[in-house]
Enzyme design. Structure first.
Site, mmCIF file in Angstrom:
data_model
loop_
_atom_site.group_PDB
_atom_site.id
_atom_site.type_symbol
_atom_site.label_atom_id
_atom_site.label_comp_id
_atom_site.label_asym_id
_atom_site.label_seq_id
_atom_site.Cartn_x
_atom_site.Cartn_y
_atom_site.Cartn_z
ATOM 1 N N HIS A 13 -22.950 -29.679 -10.674
ATOM 2 C CA HIS A 13 -22.542 -28.930 -9.461
ATOM 3 C C HIS A 13 -23.803 -28.527 -8.704
ATOM 4 O O HIS A 13 -24.500 -27.595 -9.096
ATOM 5 C CB HIS A 13 -21.740 -27.683 -9.839
ATOM 6 C CG HIS A 13 -21.260 -26.892 -8.654
ATOM 7 N ND1 HIS A 13 -19.946 -26.497 -8.505
ATOM 8 C CD2 HIS A 13 -21.902 -26.418 -7.559
ATOM 9 C CE1 HIS A 13 -19.813 -25.820 -7.379
ATOM 10 N NE2 HIS A 13 -20.995 -25.752 -6.783
ATOM 11 N N HIS A 15 -25.763 -28.103 -4.699
ATOM 12 C CA HIS A 15 -25.792 -28.124 -3.220
ATOM 13 C C HIS A 15 -27.171 -28.590 -2.782
ATOM 14 O O HIS A 15 -28.166 -27.895 -3.034
ATOM 15 C CB HIS A 15 -25.536 -26.724 -2.650
ATOM 16 C CG HIS A 15 -24.195 -26.182 -3.023
ATOM 17 N ND1 HIS A 15 -23.072 -26.386 -2.260
ATOM 18 C CD2 HIS A 15 -23.789 -25.469 -4.101
ATOM 19 C CE1 HIS A 15 -22.027 -25.809 -2.840
ATOM 20 N NE2 HIS A 15 -22.438 -25.248 -3.972
ATOM 21 N N LYS A 99 -13.292 -32.229 -4.204
ATOM 22 C CA LYS A 99 -13.553 -30.802 -4.351
ATOM 23 C C LYS A 99 -12.512 -29.972 -3.603
ATOM 24 O O LYS A 99 -12.293 -30.167 -2.414
ATOM 25 C CB LYS A 99 -14.940 -30.502 -3.792
ATOM 26 C CG LYS A 99 -15.313 -29.038 -3.749
ATOM 27 C CD LYS A 99 -15.651 -28.491 -5.112
ATOM 28 C CE LYS A 99 -15.825 -26.991 -5.067
ATOM 29 N NZ LYS A 99 -17.045 -26.530 -5.679
ATOM 30 N N HIS A 136 -13.159 -24.779 -6.783
ATOM 31 C CA HIS A 136 -13.739 -23.452 -6.595
ATOM 32 C C HIS A 136 -12.586 -22.491 -6.880
ATOM 33 O O HIS A 136 -11.674 -22.356 -6.068
ATOM 34 C CB HIS A 136 -14.284 -23.279 -5.175
ATOM 35 C CG HIS A 136 -14.932 -21.950 -4.980
ATOM 36 N ND1 HIS A 136 -16.295 -21.790 -4.865
ATOM 37 C CD2 HIS A 136 -14.409 -20.698 -4.937
ATOM 38 C CE1 HIS A 136 -16.584 -20.502 -4.749
ATOM 39 N NE2 HIS A 136 -15.458 -19.810 -4.780
ATOM 40 N N HIS A 174 -18.206 -23.293 -11.964
ATOM 41 C CA HIS A 174 -18.967 -22.040 -12.009
ATOM 42 C C HIS A 174 -18.113 -20.845 -12.446
ATOM 43 O O HIS A 174 -17.956 -19.869 -11.731
ATOM 44 C CB HIS A 174 -19.690 -21.758 -10.689
ATOM 45 C CG HIS A 174 -18.918 -22.019 -9.422
ATOM 46 N ND1 HIS A 174 -17.648 -21.571 -9.223
ATOM 47 C CD2 HIS A 174 -19.266 -22.682 -8.295
ATOM 48 C CE1 HIS A 174 -17.250 -21.950 -8.024
ATOM 49 N NE2 HIS A 174 -18.202 -22.628 -7.446
ATOM 50 N N ASP A 247 -24.914 -24.904 -9.588
ATOM 51 C CA ASP A 247 -24.531 -24.281 -8.311
ATOM 52 C C ASP A 247 -25.778 -23.830 -7.548
ATOM 53 O O ASP A 247 -25.749 -22.831 -6.819
ATOM 54 C CB ASP A 247 -23.558 -23.114 -8.511
ATOM 55 C CG ASP A 247 -22.819 -22.754 -7.224
ATOM 56 O OD1 ASP A 247 -22.862 -23.553 -6.267
ATOM 57 O OD2 ASP A 247 -22.214 -21.669 -7.176
HETATM 58 C C1 NCD Z 1 -22.348 -22.079 -2.239
HETATM 59 C C2 NCD Z 1 -23.089 -22.530 -0.985
HETATM 60 O O1 NCD Z 1 -23.961 -21.794 -0.523
HETATM 61 O O2 NCD Z 1 -22.818 -23.624 -0.497
HETATM 62 N N1 NCD Z 1 -22.574 -20.668 -2.406
HETATM 63 C C3 NCD Z 1 -22.449 -19.970 -3.564
HETATM 64 O O3 NCD Z 1 -22.554 -18.755 -3.517
HETATM 65 N N2 NCD Z 1 -22.241 -20.571 -4.713
HETATM 66 C C4 NCD Z 1 -20.905 -22.414 -2.140
HETATM 67 C C5 NCD Z 1 -20.155 -22.300 -3.452
HETATM 68 O O4 NCD Z 1 -20.351 -23.104 -4.368
HETATM 69 O O5 NCD Z 1 -19.348 -21.384 -3.589
HETATM 70 ZN ZN ZN Z 2 -21.315 -24.336 -5.334
#
Ligand code: NCD
Ligand code: ZN
Length: 346
Positions: A13, A15, A99, A136, A174, A247
């Site tokens: 996971h 970003h 997702k 999520h 998460h 995450d």
């Molecule tokens: C994530 C993001 O910033 O894209 N933020 C987070 O707090 N984890 C989005 C997510 O996974 O919820």
């Molecule tokens: Zn995330």
């Protein structure tokens, strides 16, 4: 000095964002991860196979030097997503999963799902084709206390969905609560969960005690200590249904440090070192490889990496940079507030 060699980890996971941010954060993940599931919450989101293929190419173009890294792409589920497009994208090898963001649950989730009934045809097609759904797991109902949103999601959304479509493989992402740990443990099949390093290290005091600390704010928000203990127990248990998803979610300092700051913690620069310390402190170093390198591929039906990394315990605590610079501005690195003695030998 003590060393351990483990199969190369993956991040289930992640970003990575896009453009200048992507370029700056990517090396912090490819330093230790062979593969990562790439979250599709760009603006606009990754909703078609063509979007996913183009985003994958931008990631591959941004790869540092000879780093060997496979981005595993996702589609962002909307109420307009067509079942045939999802199945075709999976069969063409473009995507690994889909997702589900409840609309409004987190950063860039406005195009997510409001009414689960509207996505049942897609989810049925995915169940039939063996395509996993990553969720999520938070309700967005304003009447539900933010600290209860994950537990209520299990009752209101996840459990009913699993009753309707028991064959659908779901990754509960998460997780942050003892309820989520118990729910995954009680499931007979088709349910796995990712756990982040930060939810193993901090409880909600990190965000709120002694002043407000936006760098510890992410979604789902960290809960009270009993929940952290439940997550630790799950991660340290060797149970193959629990595995690493960082995450890692970079936001620039101006976006974090404002009256309405963004949710997200950037932990790619120290994830593996933190986890090595946690497993070492618990006397469970032998289970680290399962959590970071084996359970995830097993869950997604992929081979465990045939590469390895070596971790070495240093006599003195190691330090990490407190922030990285990106073309969009500085991004703070997660500070676990504990001494870390492990480092990855390159
Ligand atoms: C994530 C993001 O910033 O894209 N933020 C987070 O707090 N984890 C989005 C997510 O996974 O919820
Ligand atoms: Zn995330």
């Amino acid at each position: 000095m003590p060393q351990i060699t483990i199969a190369k980890p993956d991040d289930w996971h992640l970003h990575l964002r896009d453009g200048e941010m992507l370029k700056a954060v990517l090396p912090h993940s490819t330093r230790w991860a062979g593969r990562a599931i790439i979250m599709p919450n760009l603006v606009p989101p990754v909703v078609t196979a063509a979007d996913a293929a183009a985003y994958r190419d931008r990631i591959l173009d941004a790869l540092p030097g000879q780093d060997n890294f496979t981005p595993l792409m996702m589609l962002y589920l909307t109420e307009q997503t067509e079942p045939n497009d999802v199945v075709a994208a999976a069969q063409a090898g473009i995507i690994t999963g889909v997702k589900l963001y409840p609309a409004g649950a987190t950063t860039n989730s406005a195009s997510g799902v409001r009414d689960m009934d509207k996505v049942m045809p897609v989810l049925s097609a995915m169940a039939e084709a063996g395509i996993p759904l990553m969720v999520h797991g938070e309700v967005v109902d304003q009447e539900i206390d933010i600290f209860d949103r994950e537990a209520v999601f299990i009752e209101r959304v996840l459990h009913p969905l699993r009753e309707k479509l028991p064959e659908l493989r779901i990754t509960f992402e998460h997780i942050t609560t003892s309820q989520a740990v118990e729910y995954v443990r009680a499931s007979e099949a088709n349910l796995g969960a990712t756990i982040t390093p930060h939810h193993l290290v901090i409880n909600r005091n990190a965000i709120l005690a002694g002043g407000i600390k936006p760098h510890y704010y992410c979604l789902p928000v960290a809960k009270r200590e009993t929940h952290r203990q439940a997550l630790l127990e799950a991660a340290l248990s060797g149970d193959r249904r629990f595995f690493l998803g960082t995450d890692s979610a970079p936001h620039t300092e101006p976006n974090k440090l404002q009256a309405c700051g963004c949710a997200g913690i950037f932990n790619a620069p120290n994830t593996i070192e933190i986890l090595a310390q946690i497993f070492d402190d618990a006397g469970k170093l032998s289970l680290l490889e399962g959590f970071v390198s084996r359970h995830g591929p097993n869950w997604y039906g992929l081979p465990v990496s045939d590469e390895t990394i070596i971790l070495e315990k240093q006599p003195q605590a190691v330090t990490f940079e407190s922030e990285i610079m990106t073309g969009e501005g500085p991004v703070a690195v997660f500070d676990p507030m504990l001494d870390i003695f492990w480092k990855i030998l390159s």
